[in-house]
Write an enzyme that holds these catalytic residues in place. Structure first.
Site, PDB file in Angstrom:
ATOM      1  CG  HIS A  61      12.446 -33.766 106.375  1.00  0.00           C
ATOM      2  ND1 HIS A  61      12.236 -33.456 105.054  1.00  0.00           N
ATOM      3  CD2 HIS A  61      13.581 -33.086 106.786  1.00  0.00           C
ATOM      4  CE1 HIS A  61      13.191 -32.468 104.821  1.00  0.00           C
ATOM      5  NE2 HIS A  61      13.810 -32.298 105.994  1.00  0.00           N
ATOM      6  N   GLY A  62      14.739 -36.695 107.341  1.00  0.00           N
ATOM      7  CA  GLY A  62      16.210 -36.444 108.263  1.00  0.00           C
ATOM      8  C   GLY A  62      16.238 -37.657 108.625  1.00  0.00           C
ATOM      9  CD  GLU A 100       8.392 -35.686  98.991  1.00  0.00           C
ATOM     10  OE1 GLU A 100       8.990 -34.727  98.686  1.00  0.00           O
ATOM     11  OE2 GLU A 100       8.692 -36.773  99.596  1.00  0.00           O
ATOM     12  N   GLY A 117      15.592 -40.602 102.172  1.00  0.00           N
ATOM     13  CA  GLY A 117      16.249 -40.162 101.128  1.00  0.00           C
ATOM     14  C   GLY A 117      17.495 -39.584 101.349  1.00  0.00           C
ATOM     15  NE  ARG A 169      12.444 -27.259  95.941  1.00  0.00           N
ATOM     16  CZ  ARG A 169      12.190 -27.049  97.312  1.00  0.00           C
ATOM     17  NH1 ARG A 169      11.901 -27.994  98.372  1.00  0.00           N
ATOM     18  NH2 ARG A 169      11.736 -25.958  97.657  1.00  0.00           N
ATOM     19  NE  ARG A 179      31.549 -31.173  86.719  1.00  0.00           N
ATOM     20  CZ  ARG A 179      32.443 -32.199  86.602  1.00  0.00           C
ATOM     21  NH1 ARG A 179      32.873 -32.626  87.902  1.00  0.00           N
ATOM     22  NH2 ARG A 179      33.255 -32.078  85.749  1.00  0.00           N
ATOM     23  CB  THR A 193       5.127 -23.658 114.527  1.00  0.00           C
ATOM     24  OG1 THR A 193       3.944 -24.605 115.049  1.00  0.00           O
ATOM     25  CG2 THR A 193       4.820 -22.201 114.617  1.00  0.00           C
ATOM     26  NE  ARG A 236      15.920 -26.007  95.543  1.00  0.00           N
ATOM     27  CZ  ARG A 236      15.509 -25.796  96.791  1.00  0.00           C
ATOM     28  NH1 ARG A 236      15.651 -26.292  97.816  1.00  0.00           N
ATOM     29  NH2 ARG A 236      14.751 -24.290  97.197  1.00  0.00           N
ATOM     30  CG  ASP A 250      13.753 -35.405  95.580  1.00  0.00           C
ATOM     31  OD1 ASP A 250      12.950 -36.243  94.976  1.00  0.00           O
ATOM     32  OD2 ASP A 250      13.023 -35.058  96.733  1.00  0.00           O
ATOM     33  CG  HIS A 251      19.119 -34.914  97.834  1.00  0.00           C
ATOM     34  ND1 HIS A 251      19.106 -33.863  97.356  1.00  0.00           N
ATOM     35  CD2 HIS A 251      18.109 -35.055  98.934  1.00  0.00           C
ATOM     36  CE1 HIS A 251      18.105 -33.090  98.367  1.00  0.00           C
ATOM     37  NE2 HIS A 251      17.480 -34.150  99.295  1.00  0.00           N
ATOM     38  CG  HIS A 287       9.529 -32.466  96.101  1.00  0.00           C
ATOM     39  ND1 HIS A 287       9.945 -31.845  97.463  1.00  0.00           N
ATOM     40  CD2 HIS A 287       8.941 -31.709  95.414  1.00  0.00           C
ATOM     41  CE1 HIS A 287       9.313 -30.775  97.537  1.00  0.00           C
ATOM     42  NE2 HIS A 287       8.573 -30.506  96.433  1.00  0.00           N
ATOM     43  CG  ASN A 332      13.202 -38.224  98.266  1.00  0.00           C
ATOM     44  OD1 ASN A 332      14.135 -37.840  97.425  1.00  0.00           O
ATOM     45  ND2 ASN A 332      12.270 -37.588  98.738  1.00  0.00           N
ATOM     46  CD  GLU A 386       6.162 -38.781 104.273  1.00  0.00           C
ATOM     47  OE1 GLU A 386       5.457 -39.314 103.098  1.00  0.00           O
ATOM     48  OE2 GLU A 386       7.293 -38.378 104.435  1.00  0.00           O
TER      49      GLU A 386
HETATM   50  N1  PXP Z   1       9.014 -37.144 103.283  1.00  0.00           N
HETATM   51  C1  PXP Z   1       8.984 -35.876 102.583  1.00  0.00           C
HETATM   52  C2  PXP Z   1       7.337 -35.450 102.438  1.00  0.00           C
HETATM   53  C3  PXP Z   1       9.835 -35.072 102.101  1.00  0.00           C
HETATM   54  O1  PXP Z   1       9.450 -33.934 101.705  1.00  0.00           O
HETATM   55  C4  PXP Z   1      11.038 -35.502 102.087  1.00  0.00           C
HETATM   56  C5  PXP Z   1      12.165 -34.931 101.765  1.00  0.00           C
HETATM   57  O2  PXP Z   1      12.105 -34.478 100.141  1.00  0.00           O
HETATM   58  C6  PXP Z   1      11.296 -36.867 102.606  1.00  0.00           C
HETATM   59  C7  PXP Z   1      10.485 -37.585 103.439  1.00  0.00           C
HETATM   60  C8  PXP Z   1      12.741 -37.314 102.791  1.00  0.00           C
HETATM   61  O3  PXP Z   1      13.549 -36.795 103.785  1.00  0.00           O
HETATM   62  P1  PXP Z   1      15.207 -36.926 103.497  1.00  0.00           P
HETATM   63  O4  PXP Z   1      15.560 -36.720 102.319  1.00  0.00           O
HETATM   64  O5  PXP Z   1      15.629 -35.812 104.713  1.00  0.00           O
HETATM   65  O6  PXP Z   1      15.318 -38.321 103.832  1.00  0.00           O
END
Ligand code: PXP
Length: 250
Positions: free
Chosen positions: A200-201, A76, A222, A51, A24, A107, A55, A15-16, A49, A13, A157
């Site tokens: 995620h994470g 995404e 990501g 959004r 910047r 939840t 963002r 995104d970041h 993703h 991923n 997922e």
């Molecule tokens: N999977 C999905 C569906 C997500 O929304 C994200 C975060 O955008 C990730 C995986 C990747 O998460 P991370 O950036 O925390 O690795």
């Protein structure tokens, strides 16, 4: 039913990279450049993703990724008409539907498919008809998995965020219970004919036990990889993640 012996794919991923660029208001670092580097380092696919608030990734990034990537794009997005139009215009390999608003969440932090099944089923239909694989980002609750299987989505997922947070907080018994629930969820989803992904994470510390879940076919990672790239470079970070995934799978 999909095999459980298949290789575990790594979706990166990016995104970041866009988050950093946008901080910047510059043109760099370029998410497409990062994605091409990720492909060269062994990523099996690229996740981005778009959004609703733009963002990080922007519309022009999606167009550039679609034009420039050699591996599949996992797009995404929220399950809203604007994003459906964009997906149908670009026709990425896959769409992963994710919650962006609090009321869309369960939840467990994933989509509330059970509470929104009819709308999501209708939302998915034109994406499927366009040949796009649809994935639903959900928690491991059996009711969510059963509902996901009925919507026509090909993939779920599973959300690994709670497992990673519990690990980071040192709540190890709860972490292990969460991992066991993810294992059960993966088996349940696989048994219902769904392809199972997770993400995620995830980090070098947390990826192994998740990668070892035999029903999983893909991890999407990501934030940790982009952070680690600051210290060791993106290519080496991806190579190390790949090595840890393969070791856990062996
Ligand atoms: N999977 C999905 C569906 C997500 O929304 C994200 C975060 O955008 C990730 C995986 C990747 O998460 P991370 O950036 O925390 O690795």
């Amino acid at each position: 039913m999909p095999s459980t012996a298949a290789r575990l794919r790594l979706g990166v991923n990016i995104d970041h990279v866009a988050t950093l660029r946008n901080a910047r208001g510059s043109a760099y670092p370029d998410p497409l450049r990062a994605a091409l580097l990720a492909e060269a380092a062994g990523a099996d696919g690229i996740t981005a993703h778009l959004r609703e608030d733009r963002r990080h990734i922007r519309d022009a990034d999606i167009a550039a990724l679609m034009a420039g990537l050699t591996r599949p794009l996992n797009f995404e997005m929220a399950a809203v008409p604007e994003m459906q139009d964009i997906a149908l215009a670009h026709r990425p390999h896959a769409v992963c539907l994710v919650p962006e608003r609090r009321e869309e969440r369960t939840t467990e932090g994933g989509l509330d498919v059970a509470g929104d099944e009819a709308r999501l089923t209708a939302f998915i239909a034109p994406l499927r008809a366009a040949g796009i694989r649809v994935s639903l980002f959900i928690g491991h609750a059996p009711a969510q998995i059963a509902a996901a299987a009925r919507t026509g989505a090909a993939v779920v997922e599973l959300h690994t965020g709670a497992y990673c947070d519990l690990h980071a907080e040192g709540r190890l018994a709860e972490r292990d219970a969460e991992l066991a629930a993810l294992r059960q969820g993966a088996a349940l989803a696989h048994g219902q004919g769904l392809e199972v992904h997770a993400g995620h994470g995830l980090s070098f510390e947390t990826v192994g036990p998740v990668a070892a879940i035999p029903q999983l076919r893909e991890l999407n990672i990501g934030h940790f990889l982009i952070g680690e790239a600051v210290f060791i470079g993106l290519g080496p970070a991806i190579a190390e993640m790949r090595r840890l995934m393969d070791a856990a799978r062996a």
